[in-house]
Design a protein around this motif. Sequence first.
Motif, PDB file in Angstrom:
ATOM      1  N   MET A   1       0.854  -1.184   0.000  1.00 22.28           N
ATOM      2  CA  MET A   1       0.000   0.000   0.000  1.00 22.28           C
ATOM      3  C   MET A   1       0.894   1.239   0.000  1.00 22.28           C
ATOM      4  N   ALA A   2       0.691   2.109  -0.968  1.00 23.92           N
ATOM      5  CA  ALA A   2       1.492   3.333  -1.067  1.00 23.92           C
ATOM      6  C   ALA A   2       0.624   4.519  -0.657  1.00 23.92           C
ATOM      7  N   ILE A   3       0.868   5.014   0.567  1.00 21.29           N
ATOM      8  CA  ILE A   3       0.113   6.161   1.059  1.00 21.29           C
ATOM      9  C   ILE A   3       0.966   7.406   0.822  1.00 21.29           C
ATOM     10  N   PHE A   4       0.479   8.321  -0.005  1.00 18.05           N
ATOM     11  CA  PHE A   4       1.292   9.490  -0.335  1.00 18.05           C
ATOM     12  C   PHE A   4       0.377  10.683  -0.606  1.00 18.05           C
ATOM     13  N   GLY A   5       0.349  11.597   0.307  1.00 10.66           N
ATOM     14  CA  GLY A   5      -0.435  12.808   0.143  1.00 10.66           C
ATOM     15  C   GLY A   5       0.467  14.017  -0.037  1.00 10.66           C
ATOM     16  N   THR A   6      -0.027  15.181   0.245  1.00  7.02           N
ATOM     17  CA  THR A   6       0.766  16.411   0.109  1.00  7.02           C
ATOM     18  C   THR A   6       0.265  17.458   1.096  1.00  7.02           C
ATOM     19  N   SER A  29       1.245  -6.406  -6.384  1.00  8.03           N
ATOM     20  CA  SER A  29       0.235  -5.368  -6.590  1.00  8.03           C
ATOM     21  C   SER A  29       0.506  -4.178  -5.686  1.00  8.03           C
ATOM     22  N   ILE A  30       0.335  -2.994  -6.233  1.00 13.25           N
ATOM     23  CA  ILE A  30       0.494  -1.757  -5.459  1.00 13.25           C
ATOM     24  C   ILE A  30      -0.862  -1.071  -5.389  1.00 13.25           C
ATOM     25  N   PHE A  31      -1.302  -0.774  -4.180  1.00 16.12           N
ATOM     26  CA  PHE A  31      -2.584  -0.107  -3.976  1.00 16.12           C
ATOM     27  C   PHE A  31      -2.321   1.341  -3.574  1.00 16.12           C
ATOM     28  N   PRO A  32      -2.641   2.307  -4.445  1.00 21.62           N
ATOM     29  CA  PRO A  32      -2.363   3.709  -4.131  1.00 21.62           C
ATOM     30  C   PRO A  32      -3.424   4.317  -3.217  1.00 21.62           C
ATOM     31  N   ILE A  33      -2.980   4.907  -2.144  1.00 25.03           N
ATOM     32  CA  ILE A  33      -3.858   5.659  -1.240  1.00 25.03           C
ATOM     33  C   ILE A  33      -3.364   7.097  -1.271  1.00 25.03           C
TER      34      ILE A  33
END
Length: 307
Positions: A1-6, A29-33
């Motif tokens: 899980m790739a959690i990436f905000g700003t 598999s990569i799940f974008p959050i």
Amino acid sequence: MAIFGTPGLVTMFEMYDVLHEKMQTCKKSIFPILPSVNTAGAEVSAFLAKGHVNFADEVTLGTALSRIVNVSKPANNEIELFGVDVPRIRRIIDSIPEDGYIEPHHVQALLHSAGIPMVEEFVSANKEEALAFARRTGFPVVAKVVGPVYKSDVGGVVLNIKSEQHLALEFDRMMQIPEVTGILVQPMLKGTELFVGAKYEDKFGHVVLCGLGGIFVEVLKDVSSGLAPLSYEEAYSMIHSLRAYKIIKGTRGQKGVNEDKFAEIIVRLSTLLRFATEIKEMDINPLLVTEKCVIAVDARIRIEKNL
């Protein structure tokens, strides 16, 4: 899980491009959050335009994953053919000259061809022939009119006839009912009354229905459905989803019915519909089920061949 905000101080285009590239090449598999649909709305839109899906928070992703993990196993797509005489089904359908509700002997022949047992019955406009059949099978018997679609509404069904005199009186009375062409006589059986039926829906095909039989179909409206052809797993799921399943299983000292036989009838009916697509509406009501056996007591089938 790739959690990436700003935090909203920088643009995220390059970071989301890297995420896109890794999703194309990574073996896992990569799940974008990306919880930045507001502060980085343009970047998220560009990321989604590449064909990806974004989960705005980890709870949404967790909910989606839990539903996938707990989803039912896909049903077997193979059609159950054991005991189904497909060539005979086609011969019967092709031999029927007109659209509409078909004659009882055609109904019985189709059900037998599908391996669905039906109570022995005899149709005649001759009273002596009807009496002779009743003597052979034994009393009590049931008498029903042939012709009107809704037999009960015209007084065309008499149960528990225990003597020849009673049958003779009812025969004479029912033959006077408008549109009656004959009288159907069959042995009086006991068991839990269930219902199995089907109707054809445009763009979907045949929808198979099941539930408690007799008057309960209309009164309780407790019916489950599935698209034909059905597997045994799907048939069991239909039965278990009924609110009246406790009655089928057995409750308050009452013995349950043979659930396996009930499911078998549902599957056999769906197979019949697969090879007799001209059937647009049918029902078996009641379908009598006991601990040991299941048997169709009354059935009607409507076909449309000339579309």
